[in-house]
Write a protein that holds these residues in place. Structure first.
Motif, PDB file in Angstrom:
ATOM      1  N   LYS A   1      42.143  22.066  71.846  1.00 44.34           N
ATOM      2  CA  LYS A   1      41.046  22.160  72.806  1.00 44.34           C
ATOM      3  C   LYS A   1      41.614  22.308  74.204  1.00 44.34           C
ATOM      4  O   LYS A   1      42.658  21.744  74.527  1.00 44.34           O
ATOM      5  N   GLY A   2      40.909  23.039  75.045  1.00 47.20           N
ATOM      6  CA  GLY A   2      41.404  23.254  76.388  1.00 47.20           C
ATOM      7  C   GLY A   2      40.291  23.409  77.398  1.00 47.20           C
ATOM      8  O   GLY A   2      39.120  23.548  77.051  1.00 47.20           O
TER       9      GLY A   2
ATOM     10  N   GLY B   1      30.633  16.813  70.704  1.00 51.13           N
ATOM     11  CA  GLY B   1      31.147  17.236  69.412  1.00 51.13           C
ATOM     12  C   GLY B   1      30.267  18.207  68.652  1.00 51.13           C
ATOM     13  O   GLY B   1      30.629  18.641  67.557  1.00 51.13           O
ATOM     14  N   LYS B   2      29.103  18.592  69.200  1.00 55.20           N
ATOM     15  CA  LYS B   2      28.190  19.499  68.487  1.00 55.20           C
ATOM     16  C   LYS B   2      28.498  20.972  68.747  1.00 55.20           C
ATOM     17  O   LYS B   2      27.971  21.844  68.059  1.00 55.20           O
TER      18      LYS B   2
ATOM     19  N   ASN C   1      35.622  15.229  78.405  1.00 57.09           N
ATOM     20  CA  ASN C   1      35.484  14.224  77.343  1.00 57.09           C
ATOM     21  C   ASN C   1      34.485  14.637  76.268  1.00 57.09           C
ATOM     22  O   ASN C   1      34.142  13.823  75.407  1.00 57.09           O
ATOM     23  N   LEU C   2      34.024  15.886  76.289  1.00 51.13           N
ATOM     24  CA  LEU C   2      33.022  16.336  75.322  1.00 51.13           C
ATOM     25  C   LEU C   2      33.625  16.698  73.964  1.00 51.13           C
ATOM     26  O   LEU C   2      32.896  16.981  73.025  1.00 51.13           O
ATOM     27  N   GLY C   3      34.946  16.734  73.858  1.00 49.24           N
ATOM     28  CA  GLY C   3      35.585  17.034  72.591  1.00 49.24           C
ATOM     29  C   GLY C   3      35.497  18.493  72.195  1.00 49.24           C
ATOM     30  O   GLY C   3      35.448  18.812  71.003  1.00 49.24           O
TER      31      GLY C   3
ATOM     32  N   GLY D   1      41.604  25.711  66.317  1.00 43.78           N
ATOM     33  CA  GLY D   1      40.880  24.449  66.274  1.00 43.78           C
ATOM     34  C   GLY D   1      39.501  24.576  65.690  1.00 43.78           C
ATOM     35  O   GLY D   1      38.723  23.631  65.688  1.00 43.78           O
ATOM     36  N   VAL D   2      39.156  25.781  65.158  1.00 39.98           N
ATOM     37  CA  VAL D   2      37.838  26.023  64.578  1.00 39.98           C
ATOM     38  C   VAL D   2      38.038  26.637  63.202  1.00 39.98           C
ATOM     39  O   VAL D   2      38.706  27.666  63.072  1.00 39.98           O
TER      40      VAL D   2
END
Length: 239
Positions: A15-16, A84-85, A136-138, A226-227
């Motif tokens: 994540k970035g 995280g959604k 911080n939303l992931g 990451g997906v």
């Protein structure tokens, strides 16, 4: 206090936080259709129509009149109920968001709609704090911005025409420092749009996630990074 220690060899960069910039109409908003996974676009400048037909993209229209209160509530809502959604959350764009916040604050003041010095400080702290909060939303965070240029003199006295994101000059280093990637959208001699990811005397850019010095418009975040089970969307019209 017990310290949470992580060995550097175990750090993962799936994540970035990205800031992409370029002149109006270059294709910043269209770049969002290529992001892998599910994307939420916070539309400030009302250009999301170029994303028409993209089923993996949801859009929230940011209130561009009562922006000060709306933006605070939006950021809190994202963290409390949408963490995280989404694989990607995009703010399109931060240059216009600055102006909307200042216009709203100025309209509530006593200077015939002109923002006060204090209003500029309120805006600066809100934007930087928003970026910290959103990290911080992931998920991947992508901010778009218009491009500014100026004349820059280096230590040897040589002048350069310099391109950089249109972000308030008092917080630009803070904003860019909080981003992992800063990319300038440009067109190569073959007519392909892509991002410059390495800094020079004439360009603000950086890439702290991998060793790429540049990439195509469709490869800002590689598909599957990451997906799971995502594909790159085919090319479409540019903004």
């Amino acid at each position: 206090m017990a310290l949470q220690i992580t060995n550097a060899a175990d750090i993962k960069t799936s994540k970035g936080t990205y800031l992409i910039y370029g002149p109006p109409g270059m294709g910043k908003t269209s770049s969002l259709k290529y992001l892998p996974g599910k994307t939420l676009v916070l539309d400030v400048d009302r250009t999301s129509k170029v994303l028409k037909g993209c089923k993996n993209i949801d859009i929230v229209q940011v209130d561009n009149i009562n922006t000060w209160d709306f933006w605070e509530k939006l950021i809190i809502e994202l963290y409390e109920n949408y963490k995280g959604k989404y694989n990607n959350v995009c703010i399109d764009n931060v240059s216009e968001l600055e102006r909307c916040i200042l216009s709203d604050l100025g309209s509530k003041g006593k200077n015939k709609g002109v923002p006060s010095q204090g209003d500029y400080q309120y805006m600066q702290f809100r934007l930087v704090n928003s970026l910290r909060y959103m990290k911080n939303l992931g998920c991947n965070i992508i901010w778009t911005a218009w491009e500014n240029t100026d004349s820059y003199q280096d230590a040897n006295g040589q002048y350069y025409n310099r391109s950089f994101p249109q972000v308030n000059h008092k917080i630009i280093n803070n904003v860019l420092g909080l981003c992992d990637v800063v990319g300038r959208l440009a067109i190569n001699p073959e007519g392909e749009r892509g991002f410059i990811l390495t800094a020079s005397n004439s360009t603000y850019a950086k890439n702290q996630l991998d060793d790429r010095k540049g990439c195509l418009q469709s490869e800002l975040i590689p598909a599957g990074d990451g997906v799971e089970g995502t594909k790159t969307v085919s090319k479409g019209p540019t903004k």
